[in-house]
Write a protein that holds these residues in place. Structure first.
Motif, mmCIF file in Angstrom:
data_model
loop_
_atom_site.group_PDB
_atom_site.id
_atom_site.type_symbol
_atom_site.label_atom_id
_atom_site.label_comp_id
_atom_site.label_asym_id
_atom_site.label_seq_id
_atom_site.Cartn_x
_atom_site.Cartn_y
_atom_site.Cartn_z
ATOM 1 N N THR A 102 53.076 38.142 59.495
ATOM 2 C CA THR A 102 53.075 38.387 58.048
ATOM 3 C C THR A 102 53.120 37.097 57.233
ATOM 4 N N GLU A 103 53.786 36.080 57.744
ATOM 5 C CA GLU A 103 53.864 34.824 57.002
ATOM 6 C C GLU A 103 52.489 34.172 56.880
ATOM 7 N N THR A 104 51.772 34.105 58.014
ATOM 8 C CA THR A 104 50.427 33.537 57.976
ATOM 9 C C THR A 104 49.505 34.397 57.128
ATOM 10 N N ALA A 105 49.649 35.697 57.219
ATOM 11 C CA ALA A 105 48.828 36.600 56.412
ATOM 12 C C ALA A 105 49.070 36.370 54.919
ATOM 13 N N GLY A 106 50.352 36.131 54.558
ATOM 14 C CA GLY A 106 50.668 35.872 53.150
ATOM 15 C C GLY A 106 50.036 34.588 52.657
ATOM 16 N N ILE A 107 50.060 33.552 53.477
ATOM 17 C CA ILE A 107 49.432 32.276 53.090
ATOM 18 C C ILE A 107 47.929 32.458 52.892
ATOM 19 N N ILE A 108 47.294 33.142 53.835
ATOM 20 C CA ILE A 108 45.843 33.352 53.747
ATOM 21 C C ILE A 108 45.496 34.192 52.521
ATOM 22 N N GLU A 109 46.333 35.178 52.225
ATOM 23 C CA GLU A 109 46.081 36.029 51.067
ATOM 24 C C GLU A 109 46.155 35.236 49.761
ATOM 25 N N GLU A 110 47.161 34.363 49.652
ATOM 26 C CA GLU A 110 47.276 33.524 48.454
ATOM 27 C C GLU A 110 46.046 32.633 48.305
ATOM 28 N N LEU A 111 45.631 32.023 49.432
ATOM 29 C CA LEU A 111 44.471 31.134 49.382
ATOM 30 C C LEU A 111 43.201 31.899 49.050
ATOM 31 N N ALA A 112 43.064 33.094 49.594
ATOM 32 C CA ALA A 112 41.886 33.915 49.295
ATOM 33 C C ALA A 112 41.854 34.319 47.823
ATOM 34 N N ASN A 113 43.017 34.632 47.262
ATOM 35 C CA ASN A 113 43.076 34.989 45.844
ATOM 36 C C ASN A 113 42.653 33.820 44.963
ATOM 37 N N MET A 114 43.081 32.616 45.354
ATOM 38 C CA MET A 114 42.698 31.433 44.589
ATOM 39 C C MET A 114 41.195 31.193 44.669
ATOM 40 N N MET A 115 40.629 31.347 45.853
ATOM 41 C CA MET A 115 39.188 31.141 45.999
ATOM 42 C C MET A 115 38.398 32.203 45.248
ATOM 43 N N ARG A 116 38.889 33.437 45.250
ATOM 44 C CA ARG A 116 38.216 34.499 44.506
ATOM 45 C C ARG A 116 38.180 34.156 43.010
ATOM 46 N N TYR A 117 39.294 33.640 42.525
ATOM 47 C CA TYR A 117 39.363 33.267 41.103
ATOM 48 C C TYR A 117 38.368 32.145 40.789
ATOM 49 N N MET A 118 38.347 31.111 41.658
ATOM 50 C CA MET A 118 37.462 29.966 41.404
ATOM 51 C C MET A 118 35.990 30.346 41.534
ATOM 52 N N LEU A 119 35.661 31.208 42.508
ATOM 53 C CA LEU A 119 34.264 31.516 42.788
ATOM 54 C C LEU A 119 33.687 32.586 41.873
ATOM 55 N N TYR A 120 34.474 33.621 41.598
ATOM 56 C CA TYR A 120 33.909 34.803 40.953
ATOM 57 C C TYR A 120 34.422 35.072 39.544
ATOM 58 N N GLU A 121 35.622 34.589 39.220
ATOM 59 C CA GLU A 121 36.218 34.974 37.940
ATOM 60 C C GLU A 121 36.234 33.860 36.898
ATOM 61 N N SER A 122 36.113 32.607 37.331
ATOM 62 C CA SER A 122 36.280 31.491 36.392
ATOM 63 C C SER A 122 34.961 30.986 35.814
ATOM 64 N N ASN A 123 33.841 31.635 36.127
ATOM 65 C CA ASN A 123 32.544 31.178 35.626
ATOM 66 C C ASN A 123 32.244 31.743 34.242
ATOM 67 N N VAL A 124 33.223 31.665 33.356
ATOM 68 C CA VAL A 124 33.088 32.135 31.977
ATOM 69 C C VAL A 124 33.723 31.102 31.056
ATOM 70 N N ASN A 125 33.424 31.199 29.770
ATOM 71 C CA ASN A 125 34.004 30.254 28.801
ATOM 72 C C ASN A 125 35.481 30.512 28.569
ATOM 73 N N LYS A 126 35.874 31.776 28.516
ATOM 74 C CA LYS A 126 37.275 32.139 28.304
ATOM 75 C C LYS A 126 37.648 33.254 29.277
ATOM 76 N N ILE A 127 38.900 33.236 29.715
ATOM 77 C CA ILE A 127 39.398 34.255 30.633
ATOM 78 C C ILE A 127 40.798 34.652 30.180
ATOM 79 N N ALA A 128 41.239 35.810 30.607
ATOM 80 C CA ALA A 128 42.579 36.270 30.228
ATOM 81 C C ALA A 128 43.621 35.254 30.698
ATOM 82 N N LEU A 129 44.527 34.906 29.801
ATOM 83 C CA LEU A 129 45.587 33.952 30.142
ATOM 84 C C LEU A 129 46.389 34.446 31.341
#
Length: 344
Positions: free
Chosen positions: A184-211
């Protein structure tokens, strides 16, 4: 840039000299001139200075203030107040210092006040037109700069990535594998990293985003950093949030460079270590503060905040929030401190 500034100043000076000469040769300020005298030249010169002062007060001060938060109604009222004030001052000067050199049998205070008011109304109109033109040109330049910087950032991002979508899929597979093995510890680390990559790749390609999304990204980054630190250090790392964050939007990935720098340079083995991150939101502004410890012999302010990272942040702030932010980066006795205030 300096050449354009000098040319612009020369053109302004030339126009005001030409207008001054026009008034000298064509305008009788009060009735009929009794005699040719130097005081008449002085009267016209003071009037020209007043006109220039009114023009630049409107164009260079009042209208830019409107873009920073002054309402249109407040701007109009201030313009009217300046119009009345300058007209009264010019009329008082005319009659207090120069009346002895003019015949005043056919003109009184009211008549001269009316004349000055007409001239000043014209000056205000020209000042407002010039001020709006400057604001429009500045806005167009900022749009061009932003488009150019956005394109450059996209190209740099494409050059730097090594098939990030493939890496993202690998993280998902690793997360599934860790869960199957009850790690579970390794899974939690991977999940956090995956969430960050999802944000950078798919959600941050806009001028403004929800705070709220931006804060979630910061929290994921902080959580990952905590997992690599010793238990003695963890109590000295704090991330606090105050205010209604769901009401606002922000440019994506704007705050993370300051947090990255804090963890990069704030962790000192064998020294007192702390990292304090505080974000406060009101209806009008966002206040973001990051403080981190430094060792007594540290001399890394230049490498921490004086390189490409800070320049990129400053450039983005200037393009995305022109005249709407305050950024302070200081080195104190035992800490680095960053304070960013954004008008929301």
């Amino acid at each position: 840039m300096k050449k354009n500034t000098y040319l612009n100043s020369f053109l302004h000076l030339s126009v005001w000299i030409a207008l001054h000469l026009f008034f000298v040769t064509n305008v009788k300020t009060v009735g009929v001139i009794k005699q040719t005298h130097a005081h008449f030249q002085l009267a016209i010169f003071i009037s020209s200075l007043c006109n220039a002062g009114l023009f630049y007060t409107i164009s260079l001060y009042l209208l830019p203030k409107m873009t920073l938060g002054y309402s249109i109604r407040k701007t109009v009222w201030l313009s009217v107040l300046l119009w009345v004030l300058f007209s009264l001052v010019e009329t008082i000067i005319d009659f207090s210092f120069f009346v002895n050199f003019y015949s005043t049998h056919d003109q009184d205070y009211a008549g001269q006040l009316f004349s000055n008011s007409i001239v000043n109304l014209f000056v205000i109109t020209m000042g407002a037109s010039y001020g709006l033109l400057r604001i429009w040109k500045k806005s167009e330049k900022q749009k061009e700069d932003l488009n150019r910087e956005t394109l450059k950032a996209e190209l740099d991002f494409l050059k730097a990535q090594v098939n990030p979508h493939f890496l993202f899929n690998v993280l998902n597979m690793a997360y599934s594998s860790a869960n199957k093995n009850n790690d579970t510890e390794t899974a939690g680390i991977i999940e956090e990293l995956a969430n960050m990559m999802r944000y950078m790749l798919y959600e941050s390609n806009v001028n403004k985003i929800a705070l709220e999304k931006e804060i979630e990204y910061l929290q994921s980054f902080v959580n990952l950093q905590k997992k690599r630190l010793s238990t003695e250090v963890l109590p000295n790392i704090a991330f606090s949030i105050e205010g209604a964050i769901k009401k606002h939007q922000i440019a994506p990935l704007l705050l993370i460079p300051f947090v990255e720098n804090a963890f990069k340079h704030g962790i000192r083995m064998g020294n007192e270590t702390f990292i304090i991150i505080r974000l406060e939101v009101t209806d009008q502004a966002l206040w973001f503060e990051v403080k981190n410890s430094i060792s007594k012999n540290s001399n890394e302010l230049e490498t921490q905040y004086g390189g490409v990272g800070l320049e990129n942040v400053k450039k983005r702030l200037e393009l995305l929030y022109p005249n709407q932010y305050e950024l302070s980066i200081t080195e104190e006795e035992k800490q680095f401190k960053v304070i960013l205030k954004l008008n929301m």
